[in-house]
Write a protein that holds these residues in place. Structure first.
Motif, PDB file in Angstrom:
ATOM      1  N   ALA A  42       0.838  -1.209   0.000  1.00  0.00           N
ATOM      2  CA  ALA A  42       0.000   0.000   0.000  1.00  0.00           C
ATOM      3  C   ALA A  42       0.869   1.255   0.000  1.00  0.00           C
ATOM      4  O   ALA A  42       0.629   2.200  -0.773  1.00  0.00           O
ATOM      5  N   TRP A  43       1.920   1.269   0.846  1.00  0.00           N
ATOM      6  CA  TRP A  43       2.803   2.442   0.900  1.00  0.00           C
ATOM      7  C   TRP A  43       3.572   2.634  -0.411  1.00  0.00           C
ATOM      8  O   TRP A  43       3.722   3.758  -0.893  1.00  0.00           O
ATOM      9  N   LEU A  44       4.037   1.493  -0.989  1.00  0.00           N
ATOM     10  CA  LEU A  44       4.790   1.587  -2.261  1.00  0.00           C
ATOM     11  C   LEU A  44       3.891   2.103  -3.379  1.00  0.00           C
ATOM     12  O   LEU A  44       4.303   2.930  -4.203  1.00  0.00           O
ATOM     13  N   THR A  45       2.655   1.642  -3.384  1.00  0.00           N
ATOM     14  CA  THR A  45       1.716   2.072  -4.427  1.00  0.00           C
ATOM     15  C   THR A  45       1.382   3.551  -4.266  1.00  0.00           C
ATOM     16  O   THR A  45       1.335   4.302  -5.243  1.00  0.00           O
ATOM     17  N   LEU A  46       1.197   3.961  -3.019  1.00  0.00           N
ATOM     18  CA  LEU A  46       0.912   5.375  -2.749  1.00  0.00           C
ATOM     19  C   LEU A  46       2.091   6.253  -3.207  1.00  0.00           C
ATOM     20  O   LEU A  46       1.911   7.252  -3.911  1.00  0.00           O
ATOM     21  N   ALA A  47       3.300   5.805  -2.847  1.00  0.00           N
ATOM     22  CA  ALA A  47       4.500   6.578  -3.217  1.00  0.00           C
ATOM     23  C   ALA A  47       4.671   6.600  -4.737  1.00  0.00           C
ATOM     24  O   ALA A  47       4.934   7.650  -5.339  1.00  0.00           O
ATOM     25  N   GLY A  48       4.508   5.426  -5.369  1.00  0.00           N
ATOM     26  CA  GLY A  48       4.706   5.334  -6.821  1.00  0.00           C
ATOM     27  C   GLY A  48       3.725   6.194  -7.583  1.00  0.00           C
ATOM     28  O   GLY A  48       4.101   6.914  -8.509  1.00  0.00           O
ATOM     29  N   SER A  49       2.441   6.144  -7.188  1.00  0.00           N
ATOM     30  CA  SER A  49       1.454   6.929  -7.944  1.00  0.00           C
ATOM     31  C   SER A  49       1.687   8.428  -7.748  1.00  0.00           C
ATOM     32  O   SER A  49       1.504   9.221  -8.671  1.00  0.00           O
TER      33      SER A  49
ATOM     34  N   LEU B 131      11.621   0.677  -9.350  1.00  0.00           N
ATOM     35  CA  LEU B 131      12.098   0.857  -7.969  1.00  0.00           C
ATOM     36  C   LEU B 131      10.990   0.775  -6.921  1.00  0.00           C
ATOM     37  O   LEU B 131      11.268   0.508  -5.756  1.00  0.00           O
ATOM     38  N   LEU B 132       9.747   1.054  -7.329  1.00  0.00           N
ATOM     39  CA  LEU B 132       8.691   1.102  -6.309  1.00  0.00           C
ATOM     40  C   LEU B 132       7.599   0.042  -6.466  1.00  0.00           C
ATOM     41  O   LEU B 132       6.755  -0.090  -5.586  1.00  0.00           O
ATOM     42  N   PHE B 133       7.624  -0.701  -7.569  1.00  0.00           N
ATOM     43  CA  PHE B 133       6.558  -1.697  -7.737  1.00  0.00           C
ATOM     44  C   PHE B 133       6.674  -2.759  -6.638  1.00  0.00           C
ATOM     45  O   PHE B 133       7.748  -3.315  -6.419  1.00  0.00           O
ATOM     46  N   PRO B 134       5.566  -3.035  -5.915  1.00  0.00           N
ATOM     47  CA  PRO B 134       5.642  -4.016  -4.823  1.00  0.00           C
ATOM     48  C   PRO B 134       5.742  -5.439  -5.372  1.00  0.00           C
ATOM     49  O   PRO B 134       4.821  -5.898  -6.033  1.00  0.00           O
ATOM     50  N   ILE B 135       6.859  -6.071  -5.113  1.00  0.00           N
ATOM     51  CA  ILE B 135       7.045  -7.441  -5.621  1.00  0.00           C
ATOM     52  C   ILE B 135       6.133  -8.381  -4.827  1.00  0.00           C
ATOM     53  O   ILE B 135       6.214  -8.423  -3.589  1.00  0.00           O
ATOM     54  N   PRO B 136       5.220  -9.109  -5.507  1.00  0.00           N
ATOM     55  CA  PRO B 136       4.284  -9.958  -4.770  1.00  0.00           C
ATOM     56  C   PRO B 136       5.014 -11.117  -4.073  1.00  0.00           C
ATOM     57  O   PRO B 136       5.960 -11.662  -4.631  1.00  0.00           O
ATOM     58  N   SER B 137       4.585 -11.399  -2.872  1.00  0.00           N
ATOM     59  CA  SER B 137       5.199 -12.541  -2.168  1.00  0.00           C
ATOM     60  C   SER B 137       4.209 -13.703  -2.225  1.00  0.00           C
ATOM     61  O   SER B 137       3.029 -13.533  -2.558  1.00  0.00           O
ATOM     62  N   THR B 138       4.703 -14.869  -1.846  1.00  0.00           N
ATOM     63  CA  THR B 138       3.848 -16.066  -1.902  1.00  0.00           C
ATOM     64  C   THR B 138       2.693 -15.954  -0.906  1.00  0.00           C
ATOM     65  O   THR B 138       1.640 -16.555  -1.091  1.00  0.00           O
TER      66      THR B 138
END
Ligand SMILES: Nc1nc2c(ncn2[C@@H]2O[C@H](COP(=O)(O)OP(=O)(O)OP(=O)(O)O)[C@@H](O)[C@H]2O)c(=O)[nH]1
Length: 355
Positions: A116-123, A149-156
């Motif tokens: 959520a934080w990465l998406t907020l920062a990226g947008s 640099l900011l896309f949240p890499i999905p975890s399992t």
């Protein structure tokens, strides 16, 4: 009416040179806005760092201070950047530092909160890029940098729905950003091209393709305000017996003669300000010359017009006046006009210096 003229102008292709001029102009106009945006971004980064550090119990670290120093250094460098193409590189550096700083801060908070934080920062970063004066490669590079640099890499641990939602939102925000950028930059470029063309026409004499009276007055008044060492001179030029040319050969030939005289003026006075003031009258503002040199130049012009090969040879008369300290352009024009009258009275095809 306006719409059809606008449509016609906008159909003309924008040359590469004009495009380059637009990009530089856009950057110069928005330079202080860029400084403000960088300063505000650093403030927001600081706030973001404090909030997120608090959220993740990290505390404000030495790395945070280093990032702040780096971002301030880039802000300082921006003050001295005059060329748009240098700004594109600096901006890329700023975005890279900013995103790395954000990523490091966000990495310290609980895993579940990170996307959520990465998406907020990226947008926010992507939105910010749309209002900066960037060319296309610079904008695409910024977008790629922010995404990588900011896309949240999905975890399992993330479910498929969660991953799809994040991916979908990023696709939406990247698409919207690029669409908004391309749309706005095209509109700005078209407005610039239109203003360029219309201003060019407003300040050029359509027949002789040399500056017109409006351009002359505006440029010379500006030069007179900033003129360093005197003397400066003003020359008024009038074609001799031009009415006879029109009466004998017709208006079209008269027009050709005007163009011919303008060409000679352009050649002899290439380093000075000249214009067609109206009818068969031209004006020249001579700067950086002694009286002797100024007289030499107008004499050379008289000779060149007289001797240049032409189907309809003409001569010109010139009045030359020194612009006295404290004199405005209109006083100087009156003085030069009186000297021109003396040239006419004394037999034409000559210049007279106003004592
Ligand atoms: N062809 C053409 N003629 C123009 C233009 N503007 C003004 N003129 C003509 O310029 C002529 C000006 O003539 P005058 O000012 O009477 O003087 P002149 O014949 O040059 O005589 P002197 O100035 O005494 O040498 C007029 O015939 C105008 O019609 C133009 O754009 N094209």
């Amino acid at each position: 009416m306006f719409k059809s003229i606008e449509r016609e102008i906008l159909q003309r292709p924008v040359t590469a040179a004009l495009h380059r001029e637009f990009l530089q102009h856009d950057y110069e106009r928005l330079h202080s806005f860029c400084l403000l945006t960088y300063a505000a971004s650093i403030g927001i980064w600081f706030l973001f760092d404090l909030i997120v550090s608090f959220e993740g119990n990290q505390g404000f670290s030495i790395a945070s201070v280093l990032f702040l120093v780096l971002l301030y250094a880039l802000l300082g460098a921006l003050q001295f950047i005059a060329e748009a193409r240098h700004f594109y590189l600096l901006n890329l550096l700023f975005v890279a530092c900013y995103c790395i700083g954000l990523r490091l801060v966000i990495a310290g908070i609980p895993q579940a909160l990170q996307p959520a934080w990465l998406t907020l920062a990226g947008s926010t970063m992507l939105y910010g890029a749309t209002v900066m004066p960037l060319n296309r490669p610079a904008m695409f590079a910024v977008t790629a940098l922010v995404c990588s640099l900011l896309f949240p890499i999905p975890s399992t641990a993330d479910g498929a729905l969660h991953t799809t939602l994040i991916l979908g939102y990023w696709l939406f925000i990247v698409g919207l950003t690029l669409y908004a950028y391309l749309h706005h930059s095209r509109a700005k470029l078209h407005n610039f091209a239109m203003a360029h063309l219309l201003l060019g026409q407003a300040y050029m004499d359509a027949l002789t393709e040399i500056p017109n009276r409006r351009a002359f007055i505006s440029r010379v008044e500006q030069l007179m305000r900033t003129a360093g060492e005197p003397p400066c001179f003003l020359a008024m030029i009038d074609i001799d017996d031009f009415k006879k040319v029109n009466d004998r050969f017709g208006h079209d030939i008269g027009d050709e003669v005007l163009k011919h005289v303008a060409t000679q003026i352009r050649q002899v006075m290439a380093d000075q300000q000249y214009a067609r003031l109206g009818g068969e009258e031209f004006g020249i503002y001579l700067q950086g010359l002694s009286r002797q040199e100024a007289e030499g130049r107008v004499e050379a012009l008289c000779r060149q017009v007289r001797e240049a090969p032409s189907d309809h040879p003409v001569t010109i008369s010139i009045g030359l006046a020194q612009i006295a300290p404290g004199d405005g352009l209109s006083q100087a024009l009156i003085k030069a006009d009186k000297a021109l009258y003396v040239s006419k009275r004394n037999g034409k095809n000559r210049y007279t210096y106003a004592a």
